[in-house]
Design an enzyme around this catalytic site. Sequence first.
Site, PDB file in Angstrom:
ATOM      1  N   SER A  26       0.797  -1.225   0.000  1.00 56.13           N
ATOM      2  CA  SER A  26       0.000   0.000   0.000  1.00 56.13           C
ATOM      3  C   SER A  26       0.836   1.284   0.000  1.00 56.13           C
ATOM      4  O   SER A  26       0.424   2.264  -0.643  1.00 56.13           O
ATOM      5  CB  SER A  26      -0.993  -0.003   1.169  1.00 56.13           C
ATOM      6  OG  SER A  26      -0.375  -0.366   2.374  1.00 56.13           O
ATOM      7  N   LYS A  76      -7.346  -7.664  10.661  1.00 56.18           N
ATOM      8  CA  LYS A  76      -8.546  -7.113  10.026  1.00 56.18           C
ATOM      9  C   LYS A  76      -9.824  -7.382  10.821  1.00 56.18           C
ATOM     10  O   LYS A  76     -10.753  -6.570  10.805  1.00 56.18           O
ATOM     11  CB  LYS A  76      -8.666  -7.636   8.599  1.00 56.18           C
ATOM     12  CG  LYS A  76      -7.539  -7.127   7.706  1.00 56.18           C
ATOM     13  CD  LYS A  76      -7.675  -7.627   6.283  1.00 56.18           C
ATOM     14  CE  LYS A  76      -6.522  -7.126   5.438  1.00 56.18           C
ATOM     15  NZ  LYS A  76      -6.646  -7.519   4.017  1.00 56.18           N
ATOM     16  N   GLY A 140      -9.935 -12.154   7.643  1.00 57.48           N
ATOM     17  CA  GLY A 140     -10.312 -10.784   7.370  1.00 57.48           C
ATOM     18  C   GLY A 140     -10.540 -10.485   5.912  1.00 57.48           C
ATOM     19  O   GLY A 140     -11.583  -9.940   5.524  1.00 57.48           O
ATOM     20  N   ALA A 141      -9.573 -10.832   5.060  1.00 50.87           N
ATOM     21  CA  ALA A 141      -9.733 -10.576   3.625  1.00 50.87           C
ATOM     22  C   ALA A 141     -10.719 -11.551   3.008  1.00 50.87           C
ATOM     23  O   ALA A 141     -11.567 -11.159   2.187  1.00 50.87           O
ATOM     24  CB  ALA A 141      -8.379 -10.668   2.933  1.00 50.87           C
ATOM     25  N   ARG A 166     -15.405 -19.520  13.238  1.00 43.20           N
ATOM     26  CA  ARG A 166     -15.320 -18.369  12.341  1.00 43.20           C
ATOM     27  C   ARG A 166     -16.099 -18.627  11.059  1.00 43.20           C
ATOM     28  O   ARG A 166     -16.792 -17.745  10.541  1.00 43.20           O
ATOM     29  CB  ARG A 166     -13.850 -18.065  12.015  1.00 43.20           C
ATOM     30  CG  ARG A 166     -13.658 -16.920  11.037  1.00 43.20           C
ATOM     31  CD  ARG A 166     -12.233 -16.427  11.037  1.00 43.20           C
ATOM     32  NE  ARG A 166     -11.293 -17.419  10.530  1.00 43.20           N
ATOM     33  CZ  ARG A 166      -9.971 -17.243  10.506  1.00 43.20           C
ATOM     34  NH1 ARG A 166      -9.448 -16.131  11.004  1.00 43.20           N
ATOM     35  NH2 ARG A 166      -9.175 -18.165  10.011  1.00 43.20           N
TER      36      ARG A 166
END
Length: 290
Positions: A26, A76, A140-141, A166
């Site tokens: 990023s 995340k 998360g992703a 999860r």
Amino acid sequence: MTGAPSISGTTRLYVVLGHPVAQVRSPALMNPLFARLGIDAVLVPVHARPEHLERIVDGLRCVGNVDGIFVTVPHKAAVVALADRCSPMVEIAGSANALRRDADGSWYAENFDGLGFVAGLVAAGHEPKGRRVALVGAGGAGSAIAAALLSAGVDRLSVCDPDTARLAGLRSRLDAHWPGRTVTSAEPDLDGADLVVNATPLGLDPDDPLPFRPDLLPPGGVVADIIMHPRETRLLREAAALGHDVHYGIHMLDGQLDSYRAFFRLTDVPPTTRPRDVGHRARPYHDTRG
């Protein structure tokens, strides 16, 4: 403006939190964007171990010239509880990859992983609508990618993750919006899949095992990886050698650029003119307003 950003006393700060952070891409995406837009800002990596995450985020909230936080593995999901408000996508996915400081000092969480992944697929000519997709990893992703793929109209989505709790939570949230289109399993279910996505960290290290066996895939499928560094993971190398089309992780980040520009308001209101919070943490609450 080109080259390295010029840092001064007026520079606004953005950080990307991860453990590890050596692989993050990023800064290479956002810092040139700041330069092109003439914005006095910089994005830097911050190595945040899981046991230190809450303290680090609390500290960043107290820094008056921090405007935004990017979030990568493995934070995340955990970072959602540290935001004051979150978007509908964050509510569905249960994870966030960007937090923005708003004018009142509160922090708003969003997740662009799924939207960026789908945008990258479409740009590369891999339209997801009507496809049968196997997604490996519900973290998360992966959770955000699952929601975005269903929203994009995939015919069937198979999600696997060894963390059954999860997985069950994600399945429940997805079914509330797209009932009957998701199946889950602890092991990869590749049967009939014409697009398979690795949304796990497996591949960051060259000694990592494969997230699934590409030799078990039907011919003519697409194998996608969300890992950005290395660009060509072992999974993608082996899939390409078997004749499969491969889709690189960097496409997911490229697909998020316009979303980041809008989310952080990088084209309309210069960051240096927005009111700042100098340390007060609002009482956390979740809001589904964008």
